[in-house]
Motif scaffolding. Sequence first.
Motif, mmCIF file in Angstrom:
data_model
loop_
_atom_site.group_PDB
_atom_site.id
_atom_site.type_symbol
_atom_site.label_atom_id
_atom_site.label_comp_id
_atom_site.label_asym_id
_atom_site.label_seq_id
_atom_site.Cartn_x
_atom_site.Cartn_y
_atom_site.Cartn_z
ATOM 1 N N UNK A 1 5.100 7.401 2.566
ATOM 2 C CA UNK A 1 5.459 6.112 3.144
ATOM 3 C C UNK A 1 4.824 4.971 2.349
ATOM 4 N N UNK A 2 5.315 3.774 2.610
ATOM 5 C CA UNK A 2 4.838 2.560 1.952
ATOM 6 C C UNK A 2 4.708 1.472 3.014
ATOM 7 N N UNK A 3 3.673 0.662 2.916
ATOM 8 C CA UNK A 3 3.506 -0.486 3.808
ATOM 9 C C UNK A 3 3.515 -1.758 2.987
ATOM 10 N N UNK A 4 4.318 -2.720 3.412
ATOM 11 C CA UNK A 4 4.370 -4.038 2.781
ATOM 12 C C UNK A 4 3.671 -5.010 3.737
ATOM 13 N N UNK A 5 2.719 -5.762 3.212
ATOM 14 C CA UNK A 5 1.944 -6.708 4.008
ATOM 15 C C UNK A 5 2.264 -8.137 3.575
ATOM 16 N N UNK A 6 2.237 -9.046 4.500
ATOM 17 C CA UNK A 6 2.276 -10.470 4.193
ATOM 18 C C UNK A 6 1.259 -11.139 5.098
ATOM 19 N N UNK B 1 0.866 -1.178 0.000
ATOM 20 C CA UNK B 1 0.000 0.000 0.000
ATOM 21 C C UNK B 1 0.901 1.225 0.000
ATOM 22 N N UNK B 2 0.644 2.121 -0.951
ATOM 23 C CA UNK B 2 1.400 3.372 -1.067
ATOM 24 C C UNK B 2 0.576 4.479 -0.407
ATOM 25 N N UNK C 1 2.802 -6.532 8.946
ATOM 26 C CA UNK C 1 3.211 -5.469 8.038
ATOM 27 C C UNK C 1 4.468 -4.760 8.506
ATOM 28 N N UNK C 2 5.111 -4.129 7.540
ATOM 29 C CA UNK C 2 6.307 -3.318 7.760
ATOM 30 C C UNK C 2 6.077 -2.014 6.999
ATOM 31 N N UNK C 3 6.152 -0.893 7.708
ATOM 32 C CA UNK C 3 5.877 0.408 7.106
ATOM 33 C C UNK C 3 7.109 1.300 7.189
ATOM 34 N N UNK D 1 12.255 5.130 11.399
ATOM 35 C CA UNK D 1 11.701 5.105 10.050
ATOM 36 C C UNK D 1 10.878 3.865 9.750
ATOM 37 N N UNK D 2 10.997 2.817 10.559
ATOM 38 C CA UNK D 2 10.276 1.577 10.307
ATOM 39 C C UNK D 2 9.294 1.281 11.424
ATOM 40 N N UNK D 3 8.087 0.962 11.045
ATOM 41 C CA UNK D 3 7.063 0.519 11.995
ATOM 42 C C UNK D 3 6.691 -0.905 11.633
ATOM 43 N N UNK D 4 6.427 -1.737 12.630
ATOM 44 C CA UNK D 4 6.074 -3.138 12.413
ATOM 45 C C UNK D 4 4.793 -3.428 13.177
#
Length: 128
Positions: free
Chosen positions: A75-80, A68-69, A94-96, A107-110
């Motif tokens: 920012x960008x979030x990558x989901x699995x 998700x952009x 997720x990792x944002x 800079x990174x949220x989990x």
Amino acid sequence: MSAAPDHILDGQWRNERGSVLELRVHDDGRITGTFRLGSDGSCYRPYRVTGTYTLRPEGGRGVVGSLIDWPRANSVTVWTGELDPAGDQLRTRWLMTTGPLVAAEEALLVGGHDFRRSARTRSMRRAG
């Protein structure tokens, strides 16, 4: 990659915070859709979701990966995630990224969310 039978992820999903995920699985396993934040899923505009879906032969569990952009937040979030065999729950992690990766802690949220198929989508699947 195997395509999802009956496009099992198609439809509307809600997480424990009330955000709404609308998904469509294509024949090649690609996922497209939208994600809306908020307690009722309508507080904010829809954000584009793109990804992929693969059905594991053992146990009927599906594996999902998406992105998700967030253009306004830069920012960008990558989901699995994994779809349960019954097809009614999608457990995700997720990792944002929220800024330059100079200080990774900042800079990174989990996190993670559990999505459940909406009642409307569930009844449509049973009727079809």
